[in-house]
Motif scaffolding. Structure first.
Motif, PDB file in Angstrom:
ATOM      1  N   ASN A 283     -16.777  13.132  -1.350  1.00  0.00           N
ATOM      2  CA  ASN A 283     -17.304  12.120  -0.609  1.00  0.00           C
ATOM      3  C   ASN A 283     -16.447  12.266   1.099  1.00  0.00           C
ATOM      4  O   ASN A 283     -16.946  11.836   1.800  1.00  0.00           O
ATOM      5  CB  ASN A 283     -17.640  10.919  -0.733  1.00  0.00           C
ATOM      6  N   GLY A 284     -15.097  12.542   0.898  1.00  0.00           N
ATOM      7  CA  GLY A 284     -14.599  12.363   2.051  1.00  0.00           C
ATOM      8  C   GLY A 284     -12.777  12.290   1.212  1.00  0.00           C
ATOM      9  O   GLY A 284     -12.360  12.811   0.389  1.00  0.00           O
ATOM     10  N   LEU A 285     -12.133  11.490   2.916  1.00  0.00           N
ATOM     11  CA  LEU A 285     -10.708  11.075   2.354  1.00  0.00           C
ATOM     12  C   LEU A 285     -10.529   9.768   2.561  1.00  0.00           C
ATOM     13  O   LEU A 285     -10.810   8.884   3.232  1.00  0.00           O
ATOM     14  CB  LEU A 285      -9.916  11.721   3.489  1.00  0.00           C
ATOM     15  N   GLU A 286     -10.227   9.089   1.478  1.00  0.00           N
ATOM     16  CA  GLU A 286      -9.749   7.439   1.581  1.00  0.00           C
ATOM     17  C   GLU A 286      -8.128   7.933   1.706  1.00  0.00           C
ATOM     18  O   GLU A 286      -7.605   8.391   1.540  1.00  0.00           O
ATOM     19  CB  GLU A 286      -9.625   6.686   0.398  1.00  0.00           C
ATOM     20  N   ILE A 287      -7.665   6.312   2.895  1.00  0.00           N
ATOM     21  CA  ILE A 287      -6.987   6.003   2.738  1.00  0.00           C
ATOM     22  C   ILE A 287      -6.389   4.642   2.542  1.00  0.00           C
ATOM     23  O   ILE A 287      -7.090   3.653   3.347  1.00  0.00           O
ATOM     24  CB  ILE A 287      -6.118   6.629   4.711  1.00  0.00           C
ATOM     25  N   ASP A 288      -4.855   4.397   1.657  1.00  0.00           N
ATOM     26  CA  ASP A 288      -5.056   2.715   1.367  1.00  0.00           C
ATOM     27  C   ASP A 288      -3.667   2.712   1.806  1.00  0.00           C
ATOM     28  O   ASP A 288      -3.074   3.855   2.198  1.00  0.00           O
ATOM     29  CB  ASP A 288      -5.378   2.945   0.004  1.00  0.00           C
ATOM     30  N   PHE A 289      -3.878   1.307   2.609  1.00  0.00           N
ATOM     31  CA  PHE A 289      -2.435   0.713   2.995  1.00  0.00           C
ATOM     32  C   PHE A 289      -2.040  -0.754   2.091  1.00  0.00           C
ATOM     33  O   PHE A 289      -2.898  -1.615   1.692  1.00  0.00           O
ATOM     34  CB  PHE A 289      -3.125  -0.076   3.950  1.00  0.00           C
ATOM     35  N   GLU A 290      -0.718  -0.852   1.368  1.00  0.00           N
ATOM     36  CA  GLU A 290      -0.928  -1.876   0.347  1.00  0.00           C
ATOM     37  C   GLU A 290       0.510  -2.570   1.050  1.00  0.00           C
ATOM     38  O   GLU A 290       1.245  -1.938   1.275  1.00  0.00           O
ATOM     39  CB  GLU A 290      -0.667  -1.378  -0.716  1.00  0.00           C
ATOM     40  N   ILE A 291       0.174  -3.980   1.263  1.00  0.00           N
ATOM     41  CA  ILE A 291       1.396  -4.434   1.558  1.00  0.00           C
ATOM     42  C   ILE A 291       2.287  -5.459   0.735  1.00  0.00           C
ATOM     43  O   ILE A 291       1.083  -6.242   1.039  1.00  0.00           O
ATOM     44  CB  ILE A 291       1.165  -5.357   3.161  1.00  0.00           C
ATOM     45  N   ASN A 292       3.140  -5.487   1.008  1.00  0.00           N
ATOM     46  CA  ASN A 292       3.990  -6.112   0.121  1.00  0.00           C
ATOM     47  C   ASN A 292       5.120  -7.424   0.846  1.00  0.00           C
ATOM     48  O   ASN A 292       6.037  -6.211   0.889  1.00  0.00           O
ATOM     49  CB  ASN A 292       3.895  -5.517  -1.425  1.00  0.00           C
ATOM     50  N   GLY A 293       4.730  -8.365   0.563  1.00  0.00           N
ATOM     51  CA  GLY A 293       5.902  -8.743   1.328  1.00  0.00           C
ATOM     52  C   GLY A 293       6.655  -9.874   0.317  1.00  0.00           C
ATOM     53  O   GLY A 293       5.203 -10.972  -0.438  1.00  0.00           O
ATOM     54  N   GLY A 294       6.952 -11.448   1.224  1.00  0.00           N
ATOM     55  CA  GLY A 294       7.148 -12.740   0.566  1.00  0.00           C
ATOM     56  C   GLY A 294       6.091 -13.537   1.347  1.00  0.00           C
ATOM     57  O   GLY A 294       5.729 -12.929   2.283  1.00  0.00           O
ATOM     58  N   GLU A 295       5.850 -14.335   0.427  1.00  0.00           N
ATOM     59  CA  GLU A 295       4.511 -15.113   0.799  1.00  0.00           C
ATOM     60  C   GLU A 295       4.426 -16.445   1.842  1.00  0.00           C
ATOM     61  O   GLU A 295       6.184 -16.573   2.477  1.00  0.00           O
ATOM     62  CB  GLU A 295       4.606 -16.368  -0.454  1.00  0.00           C
ATOM     63  N   GLY A 296       3.515 -16.036   2.974  1.00  0.00           N
ATOM     64  CA  GLY A 296       3.894 -16.422   3.700  1.00  0.00           C
ATOM     65  C   GLY A 296       3.622 -15.296   5.073  1.00  0.00           C
ATOM     66  O   GLY A 296       4.384 -16.279   6.390  1.00  0.00           O
ATOM     67  N   MET A 297       4.640 -14.463   4.300  1.00  0.00           N
ATOM     68  CA  MET A 297       4.860 -13.115   5.847  1.00  0.00           C
ATOM     69  C   MET A 297       3.802 -12.674   6.964  1.00  0.00           C
ATOM     70  O   MET A 297       2.732 -12.973   6.908  1.00  0.00           O
ATOM     71  CB  MET A 297       5.571 -12.501   5.243  1.00  0.00           C
ATOM     72  N   PRO A 298       3.839 -13.283   8.085  1.00  0.00           N
ATOM     73  CA  PRO A 298       2.618 -13.145   9.077  1.00  0.00           C
ATOM     74  C   PRO A 298       2.810 -11.605   8.999  1.00  0.00           C
ATOM     75  O   PRO A 298       3.703 -10.766   9.653  1.00  0.00           O
ATOM     76  CB  PRO A 298       2.986 -13.929  10.612  1.00  0.00           C
ATOM     77  N   TYR A 299       1.417 -11.240   9.611  1.00  0.00           N
ATOM     78  CA  TYR A 299       1.887  -9.774  10.262  1.00  0.00           C
ATOM     79  C   TYR A 299       0.173  -9.265  10.409  1.00  0.00           C
ATOM     80  O   TYR A 299      -1.032 -10.430  10.495  1.00  0.00           O
ATOM     81  CB  TYR A 299       1.764  -9.030   9.121  1.00  0.00           C
ATOM     82  N   MET A 300      -0.452  -8.114  11.810  1.00  0.00           N
ATOM     83  CA  MET A 300      -0.989  -7.613  11.855  1.00  0.00           C
ATOM     84  C   MET A 300      -0.909  -6.568  11.683  1.00  0.00           C
ATOM     85  O   MET A 300       0.136  -5.401  11.174  1.00  0.00           O
ATOM     86  CB  MET A 300      -1.456  -7.411  13.320  1.00  0.00           C
ATOM     87  N   LEU A 301      -2.189  -5.677  11.396  1.00  0.00           N
ATOM     88  CA  LEU A 301      -1.982  -4.096  10.752  1.00  0.00           C
ATOM     89  C   LEU A 301      -3.433  -3.402  11.681  1.00  0.00           C
ATOM     90  O   LEU A 301      -4.412  -3.691  11.760  1.00  0.00           O
ATOM     91  CB  LEU A 301      -2.363  -4.219   9.391  1.00  0.00           C
ATOM     92  N   GLY A 302      -3.432  -2.429  11.736  1.00  0.00           N
ATOM     93  CA  GLY A 302      -3.704  -1.746  12.273  1.00  0.00           C
ATOM     94  C   GLY A 302      -3.293  -0.089  11.969  1.00  0.00           C
ATOM     95  O   GLY A 302      -2.068   0.529  11.777  1.00  0.00           O
ATOM     96  N   TYR A 303      -4.498   0.760  11.744  1.00  0.00           N
ATOM     97  CA  TYR A 303      -4.481   2.269  11.661  1.00  0.00           C
ATOM     98  C   TYR A 303      -4.930   3.213  13.323  1.00  0.00           C
ATOM     99  O   TYR A 303      -6.118   2.912  13.514  1.00  0.00           O
ATOM    100  CB  TYR A 303      -5.499   2.852  10.719  1.00  0.00           C
ATOM    101  N   HIS A 304      -4.362   4.112  13.448  1.00  0.00           N
ATOM    102  CA  HIS A 304      -4.415   4.849  14.526  1.00  0.00           C
ATOM    103  C   HIS A 304      -4.174   6.216  14.458  1.00  0.00           C
ATOM    104  O   HIS A 304      -3.389   7.342  14.785  1.00  0.00           O
ATOM    105  CB  HIS A 304      -2.960   4.159  15.370  1.00  0.00           C
ATOM    106  N   PRO A 305      -5.246   7.212  13.553  1.00  0.00           N
ATOM    107  CA  PRO A 305      -5.440   8.399  13.622  1.00  0.00           C
ATOM    108  C   PRO A 305      -6.442   8.862  14.750  1.00  0.00           C
ATOM    109  O   PRO A 305      -7.072   7.677  15.676  1.00  0.00           O
ATOM    110  CB  PRO A 305      -6.549   8.563  12.505  1.00  0.00           C
ATOM    111  N   ALA A 306      -5.569  10.113  15.554  1.00  0.00           N
ATOM    112  CA  ALA A 306      -6.555  10.457  15.818  1.00  0.00           C
ATOM    113  C   ALA A 306      -7.270  11.918  16.186  1.00  0.00           C
ATOM    114  O   ALA A 306      -6.730  12.506  15.764  1.00  0.00           O
ATOM    115  CB  ALA A 306      -5.140  11.220  17.286  1.00  0.00           C
ATOM    116  N   PHE A 307      -8.539  11.964  16.535  1.00  0.00           N
ATOM    117  CA  PHE A 307      -9.279  13.382  16.431  1.00  0.00           C
ATOM    118  C   PHE A 307     -10.104  13.545  17.200  1.00  0.00           C
ATOM    119  O   PHE A 307      -9.926  13.222  18.420  1.00  0.00           O
ATOM    120  CB  PHE A 307     -10.751  12.250  15.541  1.00  0.00           C
ATOM    121  N   ASN A 308     -10.249  14.988  16.589  1.00  0.00           N
ATOM    122  CA  ASN A 308     -10.409  16.199  17.288  1.00  0.00           C
ATOM    123  C   ASN A 308     -11.622  16.426  18.448  1.00  0.00           C
ATOM    124  O   ASN A 308     -12.493  15.843  16.941  1.00  0.00           O
ATOM    125  CB  ASN A 308     -10.165  17.523  16.151  1.00  0.00           C
TER     126      ASN A 308
END
Length: 260
Positions: free
Chosen positions: A131-156
């Protein structure tokens, strides 16, 4: 260089960066060296957005972290963990308070080094299927770690009047350009379709929103995000944090689904 292939699909990845995704010979990814942006994709972690007006400081439960725009992850190098004909897995590992060289110093930043007060491991996986391309992101860290996540692809962009479709509206490239560097917010969406040389649907899991950015007519960034950073003052960027809880692992998914 890591290459994936399946029937009419070809993918090229350079040290974790998606630099090419071709379907039936159509290049979907913005090419480095073309006007618009010096990259083809990257991640925004552990923060999204600029920090210059907050003296490059972001509040965390463990005190102030020194972060430049979109976080320190992009300043680190990926290591290849696994590669097959249709799958590749890359990883970045960070030890709390390690100083990371800031590539924006001194031209665009007063901070020579960036740091984060938490350990984390960040995996980026590419899976090519029918069907296409799957891109996965897995974040592992200590309990309580704050974070934001953004994926920044550019399309032709190759057609004269490409259109971006959400569930509520149609968005043109001139509309995106008019917003400028802040990026156009597309809230509460898990799917967007770009009508260009092919119909490309960007579908997500775990991300709540998108933002759109370009300053040229030949490319557009369609960015899944957990938080739109311009919704708050830079000194209050911590209002947008998610927190690792319980299992201390979070997985986010993006699918690039092309159709003729």
């Amino acid at each position: 260089m890591t290459k994936l292939s399946l029937k009419n699909q070809e993918v090229q990845i350079d040290q974790g960066e998606l630099i090419s995704y071709q379907v039936d010979g159509h290049e979907l990814i913005h090419q480095k060296g073309s006007p618009g942006w010096r990259s083809s994709d990257t991640e925004m972690f552990p923060i999204i957005g600029p920090t210059n007006k907050a003296d490059f400081r972001v509040k965390t439960p463990k005190g102030m972290a020194i972060q430049d725009q979109h976080g320190l992850l992009r300043e680190m190098e990926y290591e290849l963990e696994e590669a097959t004909e249709t799958k590749a897995v890359f990883v970045k590992r960070y030890q709390a308070d390690t100083r990371i060289k800031n590539s924006k110093f001194p031209e665009k930043s007063s901070e020579e080094f960036l740091s984060w007060p938490y350990d984390f491991t960040f995996l980026k996986s590419f899976h090519l299927n029918e069907n296409g391309l799957e891109i996965d992101f897995e974040i592992n860290g200590g309990e309580g770690m704050p974070y934001m996540l953004g994926y920044h692809p550019a399309f032709n962009l190759t057609t004269e009047n490409p259109i971006i479709y959400t569930q509520e509206r149609e968005i043109t490239i001139p509309e995106v350009r008019a917003v400028g560097s802040r990026a156009l917010q597309v809230p509460n969406q898990t799917s967007i379709t770009l009508e260009n040389q092919l119909h490309l649907t960007i579908k997500t899991e775990g991300f709540q929103h998108f933002m759109l950015w370009t300053e040229v007519s030949n490319m557009v960034c369609i960015e899944p995000i957990t938080f739109y950073p311009y919704a708050v003052e830079q000194s209050n960027l911590d209002n947008g944090f998610k927190v690792l809880k319980g299992k201390k692992t979070e997985i986010f998914k993006v699918w690039l689904l092309p159709k003729k």
